[in-house]
Enzyme design. Structure first.
Site: not given
Lengths: 323, 323
Positions: B20-21, B250, B219, B217
């Site tokens: 999904r993400d 990335c 990043h 969650h």
């Protein structure tokens, strides 16, 4: 127990080791002028502890053929702690002669690795270190300048040849170094095996038994560089090696083992309110020198690509760092 | 306070959100069969919580046009917690109809960001979430299957539009979600602004005021993904989102904001003796599916490139994970 620093404008020391640990595996000769430019630009960004070269014979690593010239220039920069790696007593003599502020001697706690690397057992390396201390003391009496000796325990968190390394072996080598006259100790996760629990445990153990400053030297081989720096900080470590752009091999290149990305580590500390003395924006621009000279190297690091967060406020007072 | 899990063979839950993400910003359509293969291979490696798709309209994100087919296949796999993102009530209705186990609703704590993203204030989003809870409860009575509702607080650690986000706003939104009937809460560092001190403080605060499971969650935009996972763990968090190969952009690609690398995070925990239920070697081979389908994406992560340390022993009992 956390460690005292002898500067009151920072909460941690971050030392740039890219010119030594970063460049030693780079085949392309990094031009002498560019090395000077790198040191100067990074010092201007507030990084004032820099390992500028190695005294490994140029025959073995041509990258360091210009060691004396680089040191000469770094010494002119004034407020810089100029450090160099010495592989042995002969390297120590050359380093002292060249007038560096600090010499770094590295022994692998893993006997297999040390034998393969320098053809000595760790015990034999400690014996050589004693000779280096004697040499340093003698020269200090003669010249009035006492070079600081840093003794590094490599593969302290594991070894590609032996696997696990017992923490008691690390403590033993560290203790012998201190008893032999080391001014500082470093613990290195040479091959990127460490996890943060292990870092916390071993750092705490070492800080309990040695009474000299302890540096942590981390590699980002398996993505653990920054988290291990945090764990070391939590355990009381206040000295950190790092490398701009994670030079020295990027985990994205097969088998390579880059150093922890200095600017990302500094960003973490600054965000936490821990003063590094470094101007992060200025620091990131220093990467341009590496990009220019080593266009085929893949530079690591998130901060330089993403930039600082909106309204990010550094813990370090930037006007001071900019001076 | 650390959180209880309802499985006794793991110490932390790690949820794969790459389908999904990770995929939502990938322009190349990831073939449906390859999505199924990814889910199946990762489940076989022990990752049994997987967000398999989003109910964002295919007109907006064509990548999720096959949501129903992917869910249908994931449901067949048995011991899998099949999760999907729902952007709104309509998405919730579709998700419940499709028979997912868990639906994930995300609101940005930053009003500016939420308005820009979904044209609602956070308060209006909470109102919509109440309607979703009602819908879920009604359908649960009708069908006997109660879908779990996860409510996410995005930009909980900072926002590219507003900068700092006050922790009291996050606590307020989280509390409203729980009072509205959320079964679980997640805190998202959507844009990679967080540092480990901030993570520890906010996670501890949230764990103090909500009595439902809390997921973090993260990043990796500025290289803080793994360290922030460690900090969250130290604060008592036991649920972690991650993404194989840090898909979703990335940090090496300008402006992109990849998720924390799932396999590196799992490696950290396993090294610490914290059981993830995941077979790390098997997990790393799942990357081959991504490489095959997205040959132009640069995959992140150190573990997969460097391999496990010599004699590395996982905390998870691998025979069980391999079943």
């Amino acid at each position: 127990m956390s460690q005292e620093l002898n500067r009151d404008d920072v909460d941690v020391y971050i030392r740039e080791v890219g010119l030594r640990d970063g460049l030693q595996n780079v085949k392309t000769f990094f031009p002498t002028e560019a090395k000077k430019e790198w040191i100067s630009a990074e010092a201007a960004a507030g990084v004032i502890d820099i390992e500028v070269c190695s005294f490994v014979p140029p025959k073995l690593i041509p990258q360091f053929a210009d060691a004396l010239e680089v040191i000469e220039e770094a010494k002119k920069m004034g407020n810089l702690n100029v450090c160099a790696l010495m592989p042995n007593l002969k390297g120590a003599e050359r380093g002292i002669e060249a007038g560096v502020d600090q010499l770094n001697y590295v022994t692998s706690v893993s006997e297999t690795h040390n034998l393969q690397n320098v053809r000595r057992t760790p015990a034999q390396s400690v014996e050589e270190f004693k000779a280096i201390v004697e040499c340093r003391d003698r020269r200090a009496e003669e010249t009035g300048k006492r070079v600081t000796l840093l003794a590094g325990c490599a593969t302290a968190f594991g070894c590609t040849l032996e696997g696990d390394i017992d923490s008691s072996s690390v403590v033993s080598v560290a203790r012998q170094f201190v008893e032999s006259g080391a001014d500082e100790i470093s613990l290195a996760d040479t091959v990127g095996y460490a996890n943060p629990s292990q870092i916390k445990a071993l750092c705490a153990e070492i800080l309990d038994v040695v009474d000299v400053p302890v540096t942590i030297h981390l590699h980002d081989t398996r993505g653990m560089g920054v988290v291990n720096a945090f764990a070391a900080y939590e355990a009381g470590i206040r000295r950190f090696d790092g490398c701009l752009a994670g030079l020295g091999g990027c985990p994205w290149a097969p088998g390579a083992t880059g150093n922890v990305v200095l600017e990302d580590m500094a960003f973490m500390f600054e965000g936490m309110g821990v003063r590094t003395g470094i101007d992060l924006k200025k620091l990131c621009t220093v990467r341009d020198i590496i990009t220019r000279e080593l266009p085929d190297e893949q530079l690591c690091g998130g901060l330089a690509k993403a930039g600082l967060p909106l309204n990010f406020s550094q813990a370090t007072r930037l006007s001071a760092a900019a001076e």
